[in-house]
Design a protein around this motif. Sequence first.
Motif, PDB file in Angstrom:
ATOM      1  N   ARG A  21       1.864   8.220   6.586  1.00 30.11           N
ATOM      2  CA  ARG A  21       2.882   7.396   7.408  1.00 30.11           C
ATOM      3  C   ARG A  21       4.285   7.855   7.078  1.00 30.11           C
ATOM      4  O   ARG A  21       5.056   8.140   7.880  1.00 30.11           O
ATOM      5  N   ALA A  22       4.290   8.028   5.389  1.00 30.68           N
ATOM      6  CA  ALA A  22       5.679   8.425   5.111  1.00 30.68           C
ATOM      7  C   ALA A  22       6.027   9.675   5.502  1.00 30.68           C
ATOM      8  O   ALA A  22       7.239  10.077   5.570  1.00 30.68           O
ATOM      9  N   ARG A  25       7.104   9.628   9.418  1.00 31.76           N
ATOM     10  CA  ARG A  25       8.362   8.772   9.523  1.00 31.76           C
ATOM     11  C   ARG A  25       9.481   9.595   8.888  1.00 31.76           C
ATOM     12  O   ARG A  25      10.652   9.622   9.425  1.00 31.76           O
ATOM     13  N   VAL A  61      -0.407   1.215   7.076  1.00 34.61           N
ATOM     14  CA  VAL A  61      -0.003   1.149   5.909  1.00 34.61           C
ATOM     15  C   VAL A  61      -0.932   0.597   4.828  1.00 34.61           C
ATOM     16  O   VAL A  61      -1.037   0.629   3.507  1.00 34.61           O
ATOM     17  N   ASP A 135       2.639  10.575 -13.156  1.00 39.34           N
ATOM     18  CA  ASP A 135       2.187   9.620 -14.169  1.00 39.34           C
ATOM     19  C   ASP A 135       0.826   8.782 -13.313  1.00 39.34           C
ATOM     20  O   ASP A 135      -0.065   8.859 -14.090  1.00 39.34           O
ATOM     21  N   ALA A 263      -0.140  -3.017  -3.802  1.00 40.14           N
ATOM     22  CA  ALA A 263       1.035  -2.826  -3.393  1.00 40.14           C
ATOM     23  C   ALA A 263       1.636  -1.446  -4.201  1.00 40.14           C
ATOM     24  O   ALA A 263       2.306  -0.692  -3.804  1.00 40.14           O
ATOM     25  N   TYR A 264       1.273  -1.394  -5.365  1.00 32.61           N
ATOM     26  CA  TYR A 264       1.620  -0.185  -6.246  1.00 32.61           C
ATOM     27  C   TYR A 264       1.216   0.926  -5.624  1.00 32.61           C
ATOM     28  O   TYR A 264       2.197   1.967  -5.560  1.00 32.61           O
ATOM     29  N   ARG A 266       0.659   1.722  -2.395  1.00 36.48           N
ATOM     30  CA  ARG A 266       1.435   1.905  -1.097  1.00 36.48           C
ATOM     31  C   ARG A 266       2.929   2.394  -1.422  1.00 36.48           C
ATOM     32  O   ARG A 266       3.292   3.227  -0.634  1.00 36.48           O
ATOM     33  N   ILE A 267       3.592   1.733  -2.561  1.00 35.22           N
ATOM     34  CA  ILE A 267       4.740   2.246  -2.653  1.00 35.22           C
ATOM     35  C   ILE A 267       4.757   3.718  -3.158  1.00 35.22           C
ATOM     36  O   ILE A 267       5.668   4.675  -2.848  1.00 35.22           O
ATOM     37  N   SER A 270       4.349   5.984  -0.606  1.00 40.65           N
ATOM     38  CA  SER A 270       5.295   6.054   0.201  1.00 40.65           C
ATOM     39  C   SER A 270       6.207   7.153  -0.520  1.00 40.65           C
ATOM     40  O   SER A 270       6.910   8.056   0.337  1.00 40.65           O
ATOM     41  N   ARG A 271       6.487   6.828  -1.587  1.00 42.29           N
ATOM     42  CA  ARG A 271       7.323   7.817  -2.275  1.00 42.29           C
ATOM     43  C   ARG A 271       7.154   9.226  -2.404  1.00 42.29           C
ATOM     44  O   ARG A 271       7.923  10.076  -1.895  1.00 42.29           O
ATOM     45  N   LEU A 274       7.142  10.755   1.288  1.00 42.81           N
ATOM     46  CA  LEU A 274       8.619  11.186   1.597  1.00 42.81           C
ATOM     47  C   LEU A 274       9.090  12.340   0.804  1.00 42.81           C
ATOM     48  O   LEU A 274       9.731  13.133   1.427  1.00 42.81           O
ATOM     49  N   GLU A 278      10.430  15.637   2.272  1.00 43.64           N
ATOM     50  CA  GLU A 278      11.825  16.290   2.076  1.00 43.64           C
ATOM     51  C   GLU A 278      11.800  17.259   1.141  1.00 43.64           C
ATOM     52  O   GLU A 278      12.693  18.392   1.350  1.00 43.64           O
ATOM     53  N   ASN A 293       8.054   9.281 -14.961  1.00 42.77           N
ATOM     54  CA  ASN A 293       9.157   8.299 -15.719  1.00 42.77           C
ATOM     55  C   ASN A 293      10.222   7.787 -14.714  1.00 42.77           C
ATOM     56  O   ASN A 293      11.408   7.662 -14.794  1.00 42.77           O
ATOM     57  N   ASN A 294       9.535   7.350 -13.637  1.00 46.86           N
ATOM     58  CA  ASN A 294      10.123   6.892 -12.340  1.00 46.86           C
ATOM     59  C   ASN A 294      11.188   7.563 -11.606  1.00 46.86           C
ATOM     60  O   ASN A 294      11.563   7.358 -10.448  1.00 46.86           O
TER      61      ASN A 294
ATOM     62  N   ASN C 145       1.978  -8.308  -5.168  1.00 47.39           N
ATOM     63  CA  ASN C 145       0.661  -8.237  -4.443  1.00 47.39           C
ATOM     64  C   ASN C 145       0.142  -9.455  -3.623  1.00 47.39           C
ATOM     65  O   ASN C 145      -0.259  -9.538  -2.622  1.00 47.39           O
ATOM     66  N   LEU C 148       2.244  -9.530  -0.737  1.00 47.12           N
ATOM     67  CA  LEU C 148       1.996  -8.391   0.050  1.00 47.12           C
ATOM     68  C   LEU C 148       0.734  -8.893   1.056  1.00 47.12           C
ATOM     69  O   LEU C 148       0.725  -8.858   2.252  1.00 47.12           O
ATOM     70  N   ASN C 293       9.865   3.953 -19.205  1.00 50.13           N
ATOM     71  CA  ASN C 293       9.582   5.371 -18.956  1.00 50.13           C
ATOM     72  C   ASN C 293       8.115   5.430 -19.771  1.00 50.13           C
ATOM     73  O   ASN C 293       7.944   6.554 -20.657  1.00 50.13           O
ATOM     74  N   LEU C 322      11.372   4.636   6.507  1.00 47.85           N
ATOM     75  CA  LEU C 322       9.931   4.201   6.974  1.00 47.85           C
ATOM     76  C   LEU C 322       9.753   3.352   8.004  1.00 47.85           C
ATOM     77  O   LEU C 322       8.618   3.175   8.667  1.00 47.85           O
TER      78      LEU C 322
END
Lengths: 324, 324, 324, 324
Positions: A21-22, A25, A61, A135, A263-264, A266-267, A270-271, A274, A278, A293-294, C145, C148, C293, C322
């Motif tokens: 999906r990401a 879109r 999703v 990670d 949730a973790y 899916r996010i 998505s990141r 995308l 990109e 590290n994010n 969650n 969600l 991190n 999205l």
Amino acid sequence: MKRIGVFTSGGDAPGMNACIRAVVRGAVYHGVEVFGIRRGYSGMIAGDVYKMESHSVSNIVQRGGTILKSARSKEFMTPEGRKKAYDNLIDLGIEGLVAIGGNGTFTGAMIFCNEYGIPTVGAPGTIDNDLYGTDYTIGFDTAVNTALDAIDRIRDTASSHDRIFFIEVMGRDSGYIAVQSGIAGGAELVMVPEVLTPISEVVEILKQGWSRSKSSSIIIVAEGDEEGSAQEVADKIKVQVDENADIRVTTLGHTQRGGQPSAYDRILASRLGLGAVEGLIAGQKSVMAGIVNNDLVYTPFEDTIRLPKPISEDLLRMVKILSV
Amino acid sequence: MKRIGVFTSGGDAPGMNACIRAVVRGAVYHGVEVFGIRRGYSGMIAGDVYKMESHSVSNIVQRGGTILKSARSKEFMTPEGRKKAYDNLIDLGIEGLVAIGGNGTFTGAMIFCNEYGIPTVGAPGTIDNDLYGTDYTIGFDTAVNTALDAIDRIRDTASSHDRIFFIEVMGRDSGYIAVQSGIAGGAELVMVPEVLTPISEVVEILKQGWSRSKSSSIIIVAEGDEEGSAQEVADKIKVQVDENADIRVTTLGHTQRGGQPSAYDRILASRLGLGAVEGLIAGQKSVMAGIVNNDLVYTPFEDTIRLPKPISEDLLRMVKILSV
Amino acid sequence: MKRIGVFTSGGDAPGMNACIRAVVRGAVYHGVEVFGIRRGYSGMIAGDVYKMESHSVSNIVQRGGTILKSARSKEFMTPEGRKKAYDNLIDLGIEGLVAIGGNGTFTGAMIFCNEYGIPTVGAPGTIDNDLYGTDYTIGFDTAVNTALDAIDRIRDTASSHDRIFFIEVMGRDSGYIAVQSGIAGGAELVMVPEVLTPISEVVEILKQGWSRSKSSSIIIVAEGDEEGSAQEVADKIKVQVDENADIRVTTLGHTQRGGQPSAYDRILASRLGLGAVEGLIAGQKSVMAGIVNNDLVYTPFEDTIRLPKPISEDLLRMVKILSV
Amino acid sequence: MKRIGVFTSGGDAPGMNACIRAVVRGAVYHGVEVFGIRRGYSGMIAGDVYKMESHSVSNIVQRGGTILKSARSKEFMTPEGRKKAYDNLIDLGIEGLVAIGGNGTFTGAMIFCNEYGIPTVGAPGTIDNDLYGTDYTIGFDTAVNTALDAIDRIRDTASSHDRIFFIEVMGRDSGYIAVQSGIAGGAELVMVPEVLTPISEVVEILKQGWSRSKSSSIIIVAEGDEEGSAQEVADKIKVQVDENADIRVTTLGHTQRGGQPSAYDRILASRLGLGAVEGLIAGQKSVMAGIVNNDLVYTPFEDTIRLPKPISEDLLRMVKILSV
């Protein structure tokens, strides 16, 4: 880049749909056309491809599995297979690919890019979390929670009967699911491929527990442990402890691959979806998008394939302290 | 009746705690003292018994397992064992018992009552739903939902890879879990101990599915099926269909015994626990409380032990129609 | 340090029990005695304290809430209250404290340490994830969650009826739960306290969706949004779009605080509980243990209290892309 | 009967998709063509109709909501609207209908059959369980479990803070969800439309609990209770008990309508869907298929509409005894 393809390959993992999906879109957002390729490299060879729009990925999703399906392709390992795939992509005007999968998938993509110059950016989709360059992988958090749900259920029955349970979780080469679900599930011991746990040590820990009046114990075994499967470990233990001990074995199996993604996941998916699209648009090739590290980072496929991802010493130490 | 005991025995089942709670609160409501006996008949022999109050069962209605623990007792099968148990009950002034368990439990209670005159009323606690005298047993609905959750997860991965999955659910003598989870999970076929399903028929159904372009199939096998375990059935099938078919097997195992009980099981357990204690107070003995057609009924232990509980023809017919 | 105390304070969060367990077992492992203080500072003042052993925290890793209970104490804000608390700790020989809570809790601990020299190390327990000094707080992942799960359910009914749903999630000062549950739930828009979203923009986005034939939309509103509660936002929207639009509002409320903690929260809580107790033993004071991190770090209470924790720009950007 | 239509109408309920699936596969099994009508009577008037095959209902048994969508139609309440609907059905050759919904739906179907002779058989799809002619309606069991999940979460936080919680569940005219979720959730009190519970009695029960050292209480309020909404009840209570009492209110709302259906609801929906289509084929009209005492029965619409469905006295009595 005007037109790209996206596919999933290798074992499926929860969150792959959120990643697709990401990608779709993200492509639409940037004015790039996107085609879905079914069944990974098999579909690329067979030309099993369709145009995707923003609404093609509505309401997916939250779904496990992958709407693009996945398969392993022997034919893509041959030059003839890759030639067919290339011809199909050229016919369709596809100039770049997003591959959602693991190291097998990325190896194929790297060879393909070297031969035909079609760039691929990968997104790490595998429940095993065994990929260097990120990670966490897409599907890992859900798989850990699925294993944990089973451990919680089994603890109910273990406590009711004063039993010792050996629970086998997935992870042929990696103990990540075992360690995380073991800590979260309050297991007495976790056996992983990365660290040798001799049977004698398992026996010792069980006996220590009994001396402190622990009446039930749960031991998590990663499927790739050197002492063998959970059943084999249990059989070895059985002969060394009280023969009346009530020892049971459960192998969680494929349930760990499915289910609605957390949730973790899916996010993360998505990141990474995308980030992959990109990256591809920005000219990246033969790299995997990851979160370290994010931060979003791109790691060359050759590194994700070659480099090991050691398990955290801190987590292994924690298992011991927390089961005191 | 001034003072009673309550215990759980045999395999544990979700909802046993809700049942214990109803027995205790029902006794308190009627001004009867109640003692908890730990580990079933073993605790009765060992005198492992404690006074329970209303608050002893606070915050347990939602928990799996049994706070009174469960065990199988060989000693209670001997006259000496039962004598010890009787002496303990007399010392404590316990005049009646509520037994939460299955037919093994009830057989013991019936013999005990015949020998020593201590009345027992049973509540049916077993995930297998194999007891005559009640439409459903405590724990069955939760076990079906647990199996169903696993089937839903596996369908994700089956659909993603065009696989055939054989899933083994609990039920050594009874196909109830298999049939209900199979219908609810949209399985192509359900194999139960009560009905012979020859391997040739399984092959036929798989081939029919393929001819209608079904790419993935799920077959539920009760552990007590005549054709063997899910693994054995899968092995037999493998040689008769396309050898390239991607066939997988998962055995759900003890996860089906645990987990927070469903609403249905908590309500059923509450009704039966209350029904058992009120029956005992009213003078019932050697009977099991059950719900038949929404009514509370008491069935003699000898009937629950002797009479079979056939599986619904309607449900078996539905599996076939719905997998068209 | 021979003897320490542990308590939970402020709003409860899933994972607090896993954190208590890690503190207790970590202390036992290092040969330090540990006392549980009930109801936070209230119990410290009242002397509501008990010795904890390893088995005191058996079978709690999976439970929501806090076995030590939590409360807000006005009395501890007075010098007299803190004097009583100090006297109690001295009487018991407690030399250091682990406080599981948020900024209110840490402010009290900092003042207490300045006055009486009793060192405290904090562990961040709050579902809001609004604490500087850690990437995530204990309870946040579970709360996301839970939100969600509700969003997934509401999407079923939104899609079935072509409705617009406004869903209010927790977060008085922080949009973290809103943004993460919104991305994971595929929301069309997320309204958070950190960013002004004018009503006109909401209307614009809804109209754009309709022009692309989106028939149902979900908008997540953090409770602290400047445009007001979800109900107030919905009322403002109602008058600006088609008056026949079927607009519904749901406020998720306290369900977000409870439930079995996720794997992520149990592991995070275990790391932070162990980190807090080991920090305390090593001489730390007036600091909060956090994970930044993937590394354990200690941040002075004055920084966790003073410094803001901005929401990720990347995530806010993702919501827009999205929902294309 | 060669060709039939199926639609969902009124509020959606989990299990409607399982019911649609059973209608479609049942029709296919019996060699009857089946058309899906979108958005209930609105789609019938608009001619929003499509041919359904066996595969049209693949992989939906586990999904909440309704793939046929639902709506309320004012136009169908007019003779002109029904004329349009009739003309469309005639054009398509549709000779009978299966309607999945509640009393509003069935009233329309009955009038339509009287006017135009198109027979309809209904399946009871509503979470409220307020339909005479069936022990349970499709969606009720799932809604109870959803409410129960929320109650379990809230109990965590209620116990952690010594709070009184008022939880409002759905049920405008019926206390079924309230009573069942209240018993299963261990609530102290359940307030339903069918029985008057004066505020003074609520206060009395709370005070009795405190006198037995109950520190937290949960009270379930059906949305249709005479004393008002949960918020209104809480406000009335607040002034009559200790003003420092920590009283909270949560309204569960639309989450109760969604979610994956439980095993019970999927099986019930399958039986009723199959029963409805087989009834229609056998010549039934203006009747609702229901399950009473495990048997499939057909009840005339005029009875399901006219007759009340009283709540079980046994269950109401149980709430009192179990909260002792």
